[in-house]
Design an enzyme around this catalytic site. Structure first.
Site, PDB file in Angstrom:
ATOM      1  N   HIS A 163       0.833  -0.853  -0.268  1.00  8.43           N
ATOM      2  CA  HIS A 163      -0.002  -0.145  -0.128  1.00  8.43           C
ATOM      3  C   HIS A 163       1.183   1.460   0.250  1.00  8.43           C
ATOM      4  O   HIS A 163       0.578   2.577   0.304  1.00  8.43           O
ATOM      5  CB  HIS A 163      -1.006  -0.061   1.548  1.00  8.43           C
ATOM      6  CG  HIS A 163      -1.679  -0.875   1.350  1.00  8.43           C
ATOM      7  ND1 HIS A 163      -3.265  -1.838   0.979  1.00  8.43           N
ATOM      8  CD2 HIS A 163      -1.382  -2.514   2.166  1.00  8.43           C
ATOM      9  CE1 HIS A 163      -3.343  -2.614   1.802  1.00  8.43           C
ATOM     10  NE2 HIS A 163      -2.546  -3.407   1.727  1.00  8.43           N
ATOM     11  N   SER A 223      14.492  21.473 -16.102  1.00  2.00           N
ATOM     12  CA  SER A 223      13.801  22.386 -16.666  1.00  2.00           C
ATOM     13  C   SER A 223      13.942  23.412 -16.560  1.00  2.00           C
ATOM     14  O   SER A 223      15.225  24.310 -16.352  1.00  2.00           O
ATOM     15  CB  SER A 223      12.378  22.492 -14.663  1.00  2.00           C
ATOM     16  OG  SER A 223      11.928  24.143 -14.362  1.00  2.00           O
ATOM     17  N   LYS A 248      15.976  21.632 -11.011  1.00  2.00           N
ATOM     18  CA  LYS A 248      15.569  20.267 -11.109  1.00  2.00           C
ATOM     19  C   LYS A 248      15.754  18.918 -11.653  1.00  2.00           C
ATOM     20  O   LYS A 248      16.855  20.200 -12.445  1.00  2.00           O
ATOM     21  CB  LYS A 248      14.911  20.872 -11.872  1.00  2.00           C
ATOM     22  CG  LYS A 248      13.125  21.342 -11.204  1.00  2.00           C
ATOM     23  CD  LYS A 248      12.334  20.659 -10.139  1.00  2.00           C
ATOM     24  CE  LYS A 248      10.404  20.362 -10.963  1.00  2.00           C
ATOM     25  NZ  LYS A 248       9.953  19.910 -10.247  1.00  2.00           N
ATOM     26  N   GLU A 295       9.925   8.670 -16.832  1.00  2.00           N
ATOM     27  CA  GLU A 295       8.716   9.270 -16.933  1.00  2.00           C
ATOM     28  C   GLU A 295       8.502   8.991 -18.192  1.00  2.00           C
ATOM     29  O   GLU A 295       6.954   9.009 -18.582  1.00  2.00           O
ATOM     30  CB  GLU A 295       8.072  10.656 -17.243  1.00  2.00           C
ATOM     31  CG  GLU A 295       8.991  11.249 -15.133  1.00  2.00           C
ATOM     32  CD  GLU A 295       8.985  12.590 -14.822  1.00  2.00           C
ATOM     33  OE1 GLU A 295       8.007  13.182 -14.919  1.00  2.00           O
ATOM     34  OE2 GLU A 295       9.439  13.530 -15.615  1.00  2.00           O
TER      35      GLU A 295
END
Ligand code: ARG
Length: 441
Positions: free
Chosen positions: A145, A266, A272, A279
């Site tokens: 979980h 970024s 970043k 992804e």
């Protein structure tokens, strides 16, 4: 006469041209069979095969230009052949239809692709094995979980992907059995009156057998749907893997690092380092699922036999293949750059009561039924939460308030390393067991 818009609309040449080498291979085998069965002469057969080989050469040299005037790859090869060797070229299509021909080309193509994919999966598995060996003793919190559950070896978590990929390879291998059946001879749908020898063509092309029913043969795209299903499951696995990596890379976890080549900055936030490659692998899973649904939908309403709708199988298949190859080529490289933050993982193990099950098991060892010990430890954990402390920080006297069975050896049972080493059941997280998993073929 069809106008150009209609010609473009019905044409598949723009995307089925990648089938050319398979179309030629299949045609050469068909032509040899026609001569062997005396349906055409040996002389004509030699001429046709010579022409087909020249077409393949010029394709390989990148000299071939395809336009919509050819409609599809089968008509293109035939037209180019006739242009080259004259009318004799028109004999090649004896006892054959594009309906069985397209099935043959797709099967030959997929046979190659599936073998390549199985190889790529095996390469991926060896990278996983290496990462597991390298980090064999690293302990991390195991999650269910996405909540702290029990301590596990990081190497075992990595090996979980090894076994997922193993099933993916097996699924593709299984799909290959149904791909590797020779359809030629079904002709348009009813077979042919020419005295052909289907088994001979199958032998020339290295097929395991021949299809059994000519109507089913031109109607069947199960092998493509099966392949994309296997691909969708594989992508689902890889997507879950990237999800793990992305979570572990977040500053809240800070469990791993990936090579900078696989992360990008970024355009606005200078701090970043985004895990873009991971992804995108996760994102590309969507296209493969889409391709599967696409194919299932194309097929669902078709009357049995060939229907032109089936030409729409090319794009979802090729897109699936291209996606899979791209992903399987890039992912192992990314994994090769993985660095593990051992301290951070171990530190995380000290929180979240990962050793609660071990304490409950300890009481079972002292003779309590598990349900009872589970209740006791649950109360101890609530106490810890109220006090803002961890199980291992409690005094023995405090523990004994919950059960007189607690003794000094409970602290050994709580130890994270002991906990991991203790889970020696087959397939468990104990180092001895994980080493066995790593040795699996
Ligand atoms: N390009 C077609 C396809 O991919 C080949 C078969 C066409 N057959 C026909 N009878 N029009 O399905």
């Amino acid at each position: 006469m069809k106008n150009n818009k209609i010609k473009d609309f019905v044409a598949s040449i723009k995307y089925d041209c990648r089938l050319l080498p398979y179309d030629v291979e299949g045609s050469i085998a068909h032509c040899r069979m026609l001569a062997e069965c005396k349906i055409i002469s040996q002389k004509d057969s030699r001429k046709i095969i010579g022409g087909l080989k020249r077409i393949l050469e010029s394709y390989k040299k990148g000299r071939m230009k395809f336009s919509a005037k050819y409609e599809d790859i089968h008509l293109a090869v035939e037209a180019i052949l006739i242009k080259d060797i004259g009318e004799t070229g028109g004999k090649l299509h004896t006892a054959r239809s594009r309906n069985d021909q397209v099935s043959l080309d797709m099967r030959l193509y997929m046979r190659d692709i599936i073998s390549e994919l199985i190889r790529l999966i095996e390469d991926f598995q060896s990278v996983l094995r290496k990462a597991a060996v390298k980090n064999i003793d690293v302990i991390m919190p195991g999650f269910t979980h996405l909540q702290h559950a029990q301590p596990v070896l990081f190497s075992q978590h990595i090996m979980a992907y090894f076994f997922m990929l193993k099933r993916d390879g097996q699924r593709l291998g299984d799909c290959l059995k149904r791909v590797n059946v020779m359809p030629l001879g079904a002709a348009a749908l009813a077979g042919t009156a020419f005295p052909i020898d289907r088994a001979y063509v199958a032998k020339l092309l290295g097929f395991e057998g021949i299809t059994s029913n000519s109507i089913d043969t031109v109607s069947d795209r199960d092998f493509i749907i099966e392949f994309i299903s296997a691909a969708a499951i594989l992508m689902m696995h890889l997507s879950r893997f990237t999800e793990d990596l992305i979570i572990w890379l977040s500053p809240e976890f800070d469990f791993i690092r990936l090579g900078s080549a696989y992360c990008t900055g970024s355009s606005i936030m200078p701090q970043k380092r985004n895990p873009d490659v991971a992804e995108l692998i996760r994102g590309k899973t969507g296209r493969v699922y889409g391709n599967l649904l696409n194919m299932l939908t194309v097929m669902k309403g078709l009357p049995v036999s060939y229907n032109r709708d089936m030409q729409e199988d090319k794009m979802p298949l090729f897109d699936t293949v291209d996606t899979l190859i791209a992903v399987l080529e890039i992912f192992p490289g990314m994994l090769g750059t993985l660095k593990v933050n051992k301290e951070k993982m171990l530190e995380a193990c000290r929180q979240g009561f990962l050793n609660a099950t071990d304490v409950a098991d300890y009481l079972v060892g002292k003779g309590l039924p598990f349900r009872k010990s589970h209740g006791i430890v649950s109360e101890v954990v609530s106490y810890c939460i109220r006090e803002g402390r961890n199980l291992q920080d409690l005094k023995l006297a405090e523990l004994r308030r919950f059960s007189p069975e607690f003794a000094g050896d409970v602290f050994k049972a709580m130890n994270i390393r002991e906990s991991v080493a203790g889970r020696k059941s087959k397939g468990g997280t104990a180092p001895r067991e994980v080493r066995k998993q790593i040795k699996t073929k």
